[in-house]
Design a protein around this motif. Structure first.
Motif, PDB file in Angstrom:
ATOM      1  N   SER A   1      31.438  -8.107  -1.462  1.00  0.00           N
ATOM      2  CA  SER A   1      32.242  -9.294  -1.725  1.00  0.00           C
ATOM      3  C   SER A   1      31.467 -10.248  -2.623  1.00  0.00           C
ATOM      4  N   SER A   2      32.158 -10.770  -3.632  1.00  0.00           N
ATOM      5  CA  SER A   2      31.540 -11.761  -4.516  1.00  0.00           C
ATOM      6  C   SER A   2      31.835 -13.179  -4.039  1.00  0.00           C
ATOM      7  N   ILE A   3      32.540 -13.296  -2.903  1.00  0.00           N
ATOM      8  CA  ILE A   3      32.887 -14.610  -2.347  1.00  0.00           C
ATOM      9  C   ILE A   3      31.774 -15.014  -1.381  1.00  0.00           C
ATOM     10  N   THR A   4      30.894 -15.888  -1.821  1.00  0.00           N
ATOM     11  CA  THR A   4      29.704 -16.225  -1.031  1.00  0.00           C
ATOM     12  C   THR A   4      30.055 -16.849   0.313  1.00  0.00           C
ATOM     13  N   ALA A   5      31.215 -17.514   0.398  1.00  0.00           N
ATOM     14  CA  ALA A   5      31.609 -18.156   1.655  1.00  0.00           C
ATOM     15  C   ALA A   5      31.857 -17.141   2.766  1.00  0.00           C
ATOM     16  N   LEU A   6      32.013 -15.864   2.415  1.00  0.00           N
ATOM     17  CA  LEU A   6      32.271 -14.841   3.436  1.00  0.00           C
ATOM     18  C   LEU A   6      31.003 -14.368   4.133  1.00  0.00           C
ATOM     19  N   ASP A   7      29.839 -14.691   3.585  1.00  0.00           N
ATOM     20  CA  ASP A   7      28.593 -14.268   4.227  1.00  0.00           C
ATOM     21  C   ASP A   7      28.531 -14.780   5.666  1.00  0.00           C
ATOM     22  N   GLY A   8      28.231 -13.870   6.575  1.00  0.00           N
ATOM     23  CA  GLY A   8      28.174 -14.217   7.987  1.00  0.00           C
ATOM     24  C   GLY A   8      29.496 -14.041   8.708  1.00  0.00           C
ATOM     25  N   SER A   9      30.569 -13.768   7.962  1.00  0.00           N
ATOM     26  CA  SER A   9      31.883 -13.579   8.582  1.00  0.00           C
ATOM     27  C   SER A   9      31.976 -12.206   9.231  1.00  0.00           C
ATOM     28  N   LYS A  10      32.804 -12.114  10.258  1.00  0.00           N
ATOM     29  CA  LYS A  10      33.043 -10.847  10.951  1.00  0.00           C
ATOM     30  C   LYS A  10      34.314 -10.223  10.386  1.00  0.00           C
ATOM     31  N   LEU A  11      34.226  -8.975   9.989  1.00  0.00           N
ATOM     32  CA  LEU A  11      35.375  -8.232   9.496  1.00  0.00           C
ATOM     33  C   LEU A  11      35.735  -7.140  10.497  1.00  0.00           C
ATOM     34  N   TYR A  12      37.025  -6.817  10.560  1.00  0.00           N
ATOM     35  CA  TYR A  12      37.507  -5.826  11.518  1.00  0.00           C
ATOM     36  C   TYR A  12      38.375  -4.787  10.811  1.00  0.00           C
ATOM     37  N   LEU A  13      38.243  -3.547  11.242  1.00  0.00           N
ATOM     38  CA  LEU A  13      39.186  -2.501  10.856  1.00  0.00           C
ATOM     39  C   LEU A  13      40.189  -2.376  11.990  1.00  0.00           C
ATOM     40  N   LYS A  14      41.475  -2.532  11.670  1.00  0.00           N
ATOM     41  CA  LYS A  14      42.503  -2.451  12.703  1.00  0.00           C
ATOM     42  C   LYS A  14      43.597  -1.484  12.266  1.00  0.00           C
ATOM     43  N   ALA A  15      44.213  -0.834  13.258  1.00  0.00           N
ATOM     44  CA  ALA A  15      45.309   0.097  12.974  1.00  0.00           C
ATOM     45  C   ALA A  15      46.302   0.066  14.126  1.00  0.00           C
ATOM     46  N   ILE A  16      47.539   0.457  13.823  1.00  0.00           N
ATOM     47  CA  ILE A  16      48.579   0.532  14.848  1.00  0.00           C
ATOM     48  C   ILE A  16      48.389   1.799  15.672  1.00  0.00           C
TER      49      ILE A  16
END
Length: 256
Positions: free
Chosen positions: A27-42
């Protein structure tokens, strides 16, 4: 005997999954550093977490085994950022301010050619309101503006309809067909029948019709149609919360 049983068990384990997936993201969006990302599916009609990770110095990573190829979505908190196909191979995710894309595997490559074209048409539709404001400032008659922009909007809508229909038809028998059908129909407040949906279902393969989401959507939409036509007395199903309804674009820039 033990050796034979071990061999059979190993074979069963190997055939129970189609392989493993590996997601390398940046990601080139520096504000996302430290954010938690999730993989989700139905799964079983519910949105389930498959994996999670943290963005560190603009990079993130998911990996796992697959029992089948499946559609999933990348989330930040409760916000869906972008769809992703979990399939065998090395999957590359890039999140930028103006573009979100997944590549590296066949179905993801195909999906994002479609998504980029769909987003382009959505942007064109959104630009019409800015165009209207500029034309008003230029002193053009409002009736003339509305007439011109109505024609342009109809052309964009027709192009979008054709794009979606052709893509779903070309992918009736893999996860992309039902997956894009879900993305498009989830914009409705509740399941409805449209000429586009009726056309798709008239051409659909058995595999597509038997997909759990497609099957349930079409059945519910037919029931709603009967209610609206007065053939069945039952209340119209409530609309889902606005937060569950996606924007016209099929990818979004995550906001921390």
């Amino acid at each position: 005997m033990k050796k034979i049983l071990y061999t059979l068990a190993l074979a069963a384990a190997l055939t129970s999954c189609v392989g493993s997936y590996n997601v390398e993201g940046s990601s080139s969006i520096t504000a996302l550093d430290g954010s938690k990302l999730y993989l989700k599916a139905i799964k079983n009609n519910q949105l389930k977490n498959l994996d999670s990770c943290e963005v560190v110095h603009g990079e993130f990573h998911f990996s796992g085994t697959l029992d089948s190829v499946r559609m999933a979505s990348l989330y930040m908190d409760d916000e869906s950022v972008m769809p992703i196909v979990l399939e065998k191979g090395d999957i590359v995710v890039k999140i930028e301010a103006g573009r979100q894309i997944v590549s590296g595997t066949p179905l993801n490559d195909s999906l994002y050619v479609f998504i980029e074209e769909h987003n382009r048409l959505s942007n064109q539709m959104n630009e019409l309101s800015h165009k209207q404001s500029q034309m008003l400032l230029d002193g053009i008659d409002e009736a003339a503006i509305n007439e011109q922009l109505s024609v342009e909007a109809a052309k964009i809508a027709s192009d979008e309809d054709r794009l979606v229909t052709k893509f779903i038809e070309a992918n009736f028998d893999n996860v992309l067909g039902p997956g894009v059908f879900m993305m498009i129909t989830s914009q409705y407040r509740y399941p409805i029948l449209t000429p586009q949906i009726e056309d798709l279902m008239s051409k659909a393969t058995k595999v597509f019709k038997e997909d759990p989401y497609v099957k349930n959507y079409y059945k519910t939409a037919q029931e709603n149609e009967q209610r609206m036509n007065g053939l069945e007395e039952a209340p119209t199903p409530p609309a889902p919360p606005a937060s569950q309804q996606p924007s016209a674009r099929l990818t979004t820039v995550p906001q921390k």
